[in-house]
Design a protein around this motif. Structure first.
Motif, PDB file in Angstrom:
ATOM      1  N   ILE A 248       0.839  -1.210   0.000  1.00 52.84           N
ATOM      2  CA  ILE A 248       0.000   0.000   0.000  1.00 52.84           C
ATOM      3  C   ILE A 248       0.867   1.251   0.000  1.00 52.84           C
ATOM      4  CG2 ILE A 248      -1.646   1.333   1.374  1.00 52.84           C
ATOM      5  CD1 ILE A 248      -2.816  -1.363   2.302  1.00 52.84           C
ATOM      6  N   GLU A 249       1.899   1.253   0.852  1.00 59.12           N
ATOM      7  CA  GLU A 249       2.767   2.422   0.939  1.00 59.12           C
ATOM      8  C   GLU A 249       3.549   2.628  -0.358  1.00 59.12           C
ATOM      9  OE1 GLU A 249       6.498   3.644   3.761  1.00 59.12           O
ATOM     10  OE2 GLU A 249       4.668   2.975   4.758  1.00 59.12           O
ATOM     11  N   THR A 250       3.997   1.519  -0.960  1.00 59.80           N
ATOM     12  CA  THR A 250       4.757   1.613  -2.209  1.00 59.80           C
ATOM     13  C   THR A 250       3.886   2.144  -3.345  1.00 59.80           C
ATOM     14  OG1 THR A 250       6.165  -0.231  -1.536  1.00 59.80           O
ATOM     15  CG2 THR A 250       6.127   0.311  -3.868  1.00 59.80           C
ATOM     16  N   VAL A 251       2.662   1.600  -3.467  1.00 58.85           N
ATOM     17  CA  VAL A 251       1.746   2.068  -4.518  1.00 58.85           C
ATOM     18  C   VAL A 251       1.421   3.538  -4.329  1.00 58.85           C
ATOM     19  CG1 VAL A 251      -0.584   1.814  -5.440  1.00 58.85           C
ATOM     20  CG2 VAL A 251       0.771  -0.211  -4.943  1.00 58.85           C
ATOM     21  N   HIS A 252       1.252   3.955  -3.081  1.00 63.16           N
ATOM     22  CA  HIS A 252       0.988   5.369  -2.795  1.00 63.16           C
ATOM     23  C   HIS A 252       2.135   6.244  -3.286  1.00 63.16           C
ATOM     24  CE1 HIS A 252       1.296   8.998  -0.209  1.00 63.16           C
ATOM     25  NE2 HIS A 252      -0.023   9.045  -0.393  1.00 63.16           N
ATOM     26  N   ASP A 253       3.384   5.823  -3.003  1.00 63.34           N
ATOM     27  CA  ASP A 253       4.538   6.604  -3.444  1.00 63.34           C
ATOM     28  C   ASP A 253       4.614   6.655  -4.966  1.00 63.34           C
ATOM     29  OD1 ASP A 253       5.177   7.008  -0.810  1.00 63.34           O
ATOM     30  OD2 ASP A 253       6.716   5.442  -0.730  1.00 63.34           O
ATOM     31  N   TRP A 254       4.322   5.527  -5.603  1.00 62.23           N
ATOM     32  CA  TRP A 254       4.374   5.495  -7.071  1.00 62.23           C
ATOM     33  C   TRP A 254       3.323   6.423  -7.691  1.00 62.23           C
ATOM     34  CZ3 TRP A 254       4.851  -0.512  -8.083  1.00 62.23           C
ATOM     35  CH2 TRP A 254       6.149  -0.919  -7.725  1.00 62.23           C
ATOM     36  N   GLN A 256       1.892   8.971  -6.322  1.00 64.53           N
ATOM     37  CA  GLN A 256       2.272  10.357  -6.024  1.00 64.53           C
ATOM     38  C   GLN A 256       3.346  10.839  -6.994  1.00 64.53           C
ATOM     39  OE1 GLN A 256       4.116  11.241  -2.112  1.00 64.53           O
ATOM     40  NE2 GLN A 256       2.387  12.626  -1.798  1.00 64.53           N
ATOM     41  N   ALA A 257       4.323   9.967  -7.284  1.00 63.50           N
ATOM     42  CA  ALA A 257       5.374  10.328  -8.236  1.00 63.50           C
ATOM     43  C   ALA A 257       4.804  10.505  -9.644  1.00 63.50           C
ATOM     44  CB  ALA A 257       6.459   9.259  -8.229  1.00 63.50           C
ATOM     45  N   GLN A 263      10.289  10.632 -12.138  1.00 66.94           N
ATOM     46  CA  GLN A 263      10.820   9.330 -12.552  1.00 66.94           C
ATOM     47  C   GLN A 263      10.754   8.356 -11.381  1.00 66.94           C
ATOM     48  OE1 GLN A 263      14.563   9.315 -14.710  1.00 66.94           O
ATOM     49  NE2 GLN A 263      15.226   7.480 -13.613  1.00 66.94           N
ATOM     50  N   ILE A 264      10.435   7.104 -11.680  1.00 70.41           N
ATOM     51  CA  ILE A 264      10.364   6.065 -10.652  1.00 70.41           C
ATOM     52  C   ILE A 264      11.375   4.982 -10.989  1.00 70.41           C
ATOM     53  CG2 ILE A 264       8.898   4.360  -9.518  1.00 70.41           C
ATOM     54  CD1 ILE A 264       6.488   6.033 -10.432  1.00 70.41           C
ATOM     55  N   ASP A 265      12.265   4.686 -10.078  1.00 67.01           N
ATOM     56  CA  ASP A 265      13.242   3.609 -10.246  1.00 67.01           C
ATOM     57  C   ASP A 265      12.975   2.554  -9.181  1.00 67.01           C
ATOM     58  OD1 ASP A 265      14.603   4.935 -12.333  1.00 67.01           O
ATOM     59  OD2 ASP A 265      15.705   6.134 -10.873  1.00 67.01           O
ATOM     60  N   ALA A 266      12.908   1.301  -9.578  1.00 63.09           N
ATOM     61  CA  ALA A 266      12.646   0.204  -8.639  1.00 63.09           C
ATOM     62  C   ALA A 266      13.744  -0.844  -8.765  1.00 63.09           C
ATOM     63  CB  ALA A 266      11.293  -0.430  -8.906  1.00 63.09           C
ATOM     64  N   ILE A 267      14.265  -1.289  -7.633  1.00 66.04           N
ATOM     65  CA  ILE A 267      15.272  -2.351  -7.590  1.00 66.04           C
ATOM     66  C   ILE A 267      14.704  -3.497  -6.767  1.00 66.04           C
ATOM     67  CG2 ILE A 267      17.600  -2.993  -6.892  1.00 66.04           C
ATOM     68  CD1 ILE A 267      18.411  -0.086  -7.171  1.00 66.04           C
ATOM     69  N   LEU A 268      14.615  -4.666  -7.366  1.00 63.57           N
ATOM     70  CA  LEU A 268      14.060  -5.841  -6.689  1.00 63.57           C
ATOM     71  C   LEU A 268      15.190  -6.841  -6.444  1.00 63.57           C
ATOM     72  CD1 LEU A 268      10.831  -6.289  -8.854  1.00 63.57           C
ATOM     73  CD2 LEU A 268      11.135  -4.909  -6.799  1.00 63.57           C
ATOM     74  N   LEU A 269      15.361  -7.248  -5.190  1.00 64.70           N
ATOM     75  CA  LEU A 269      16.407  -8.196  -4.817  1.00 64.70           C
ATOM     76  C   LEU A 269      15.776  -9.434  -4.197  1.00 64.70           C
ATOM     77  CD1 LEU A 269      18.969  -5.746  -3.141  1.00 64.70           C
ATOM     78  CD2 LEU A 269      18.968  -6.566  -5.495  1.00 64.70           C
ATOM     79  N   ASP A 270      16.264 -10.583  -4.573  1.00 59.93           N
ATOM     80  CA  ASP A 270      15.804 -11.845  -3.989  1.00 59.93           C
ATOM     81  C   ASP A 270      17.030 -12.636  -3.556  1.00 59.93           C
ATOM     82  OD1 ASP A 270      14.499 -14.078  -3.171  1.00 59.93           O
ATOM     83  OD2 ASP A 270      13.940 -14.779  -5.174  1.00 59.93           O
ATOM     84  N   PHE A 271      17.226 -12.749  -2.244  1.00 60.64           N
ATOM     85  CA  PHE A 271      18.402 -13.447  -1.730  1.00 60.64           C
ATOM     86  C   PHE A 271      18.094 -14.940  -1.629  1.00 60.64           C
ATOM     87  CE2 PHE A 271      18.784  -9.125  -0.143  1.00 60.64           C
ATOM     88  CZ  PHE A 271      20.092  -8.816  -0.476  1.00 60.64           C
TER      89      PHE A 271
END
Length: 332
Positions: A248-254, A256-257, A263-271
């Motif tokens: 919810i918080e991430t979608v809100h930020d997106w 809003q941007a 510009q929106i940059d997203a980095i997804l990490l999976d350890f």
């Protein structure tokens, strides 16, 4: 109705009259219809509603009532086909232990800590009683073979001695051998079931050890929040926060941007194997930096040291393996 049916059956056997047998058959039909309707109402009302309010309960019901359950199927590794349950258990155990991290020395030195030391933990009887009464009595018995139901129902009577054991364990940084043993259940994650790499280890540990872990965690939680060590961006493993709250918080930020044409940059990490690869000495070094010192740190060190695990497959057990890294992924 079932009691009436049973009495009618007993009477019909004694008298042998056709009228009594006919009455029994009539009551048997009525009892069967009533049982079927009761079960149907249970599915529609209780289980159907739990899908909305408690999905975990719904899927637990589905899992128990699945008609097909073949356990761990035939495995393939290094060109070999493994069909024996004991060999499957050892194969999976070898795979799980192969991902353990080997400490690389020297351990990086962190800057001097700016946090005060965590206070000494005094374990109270009332708190232990509360934790014991909150135990899910359907939990599987751990290596110490102490049933959850006994611990829960006898909570008030056994709490004083359990509290003493907990306090002595904390004061001396020593744990019973059973608390350091885990019985691992392999859970299929994805893709081919014949590949050992597609299974995740879930550890079955002693219930009392889990209670002690919760007490230690609660004490650490107060310390971490007192010093604002956990950022508000950290939603995982925090009370009241979850994947949903972070989404919810991430979608809100997106959004809003996007409204601001930014510009929106997203980095997804999976350890990969993140839980299994946690290096113990580096973890303890970080805990000390954040003020987790003294008896609390020493207890955690003992909890992580000298751990052993063995895998269970369809009732067959593997050999014991020393756990040199990682933290237990226990069942909830």
């Amino acid at each position: 109705m079932q009691r009436k049916r049973n009495k009618s059956h007993k009477k019909a056997k004694q008298t042998g009259r056709n009228s009594d047998w006919e009455k029994f058959r009539q009551l048997r039909r009525q009892a069967s219809k009533a049982a079927a309707k009761s079960y149907s109402d249970y599915l529609n009302n209780h289980i159907g509603e739990s899908l909305k309010t408690n999905p975990k309960q719904f899927w637990s019901f589905m899992k128990v009532n699945k008609r097909e359950c073949i356990g761990i199927p035939t495995l393939q590794t290094n060109g070999q086909i493994i069909t024996n349950d004991c060999d499957k258990a050892n194969t999976l155990n070898n795979h799980f232990s192969s991902v353990f991290t080997q400490e690389i020395y020297p351990i990086p030195k962190l800057s001097p800590s700016v946090y005060s030391d965590i206070p000494f933990l005094e374990i109270g009887i009332d708190g232990v009683v509360k934790q014991l009464k909150n135990i899910n009595q359907n939990k599987a018995t751990g290596p110490d073979e102490l049933p959850a139901r006994v611990l829960k129902e006898a909570a008030a009577e056994i709490a004083p001695i359990i509290t003493h054991i907990f306090q002595q364990s904390y004061n001396t940084s020593k744990l019973p051998d059973d608390w350091l043993q885990a019985l691992v259940t392999p859970i299929h994650k994805k893709s081919l079931k014949s590949d050992p790499a597609n299974y995740r280890p879930i550890s079955l540990t002693c219930i009392l050890c889990k209670v002690m872990e919760h007490i230690i965690l609660s004490n650490m939680w107060k310390h971490l929040h007192k010093h604002n060590i956990l950022l508000h961006f950290q939603h995982g493993f925090q009370s009241g926060l979850s994947c949903e709250s972070q989404l919810i918080e991430t979608v809100h930020d997106w959004i809003q941007a996007m409204d601001n044409k930014s510009q929106i940059d997203a980095i997804l990490l999976d350890f990969a194997k993140a839980f299994d690869k946690v290096p113990h000495k580096r973890l303890l070094s970080k805990l000390a930096f954040y003020g987790i010192t003294g008896n609390t740190k020493n207890w955690i060190k003992s909890f992580l040291s000298h751990r052993k695990q063995r895998v269970s497959v369809n009732g067959a057990l593997s050999d014991n393996t020393c756990v040199t890294s990682g933290v237990p992924q226990a069942q909830s």
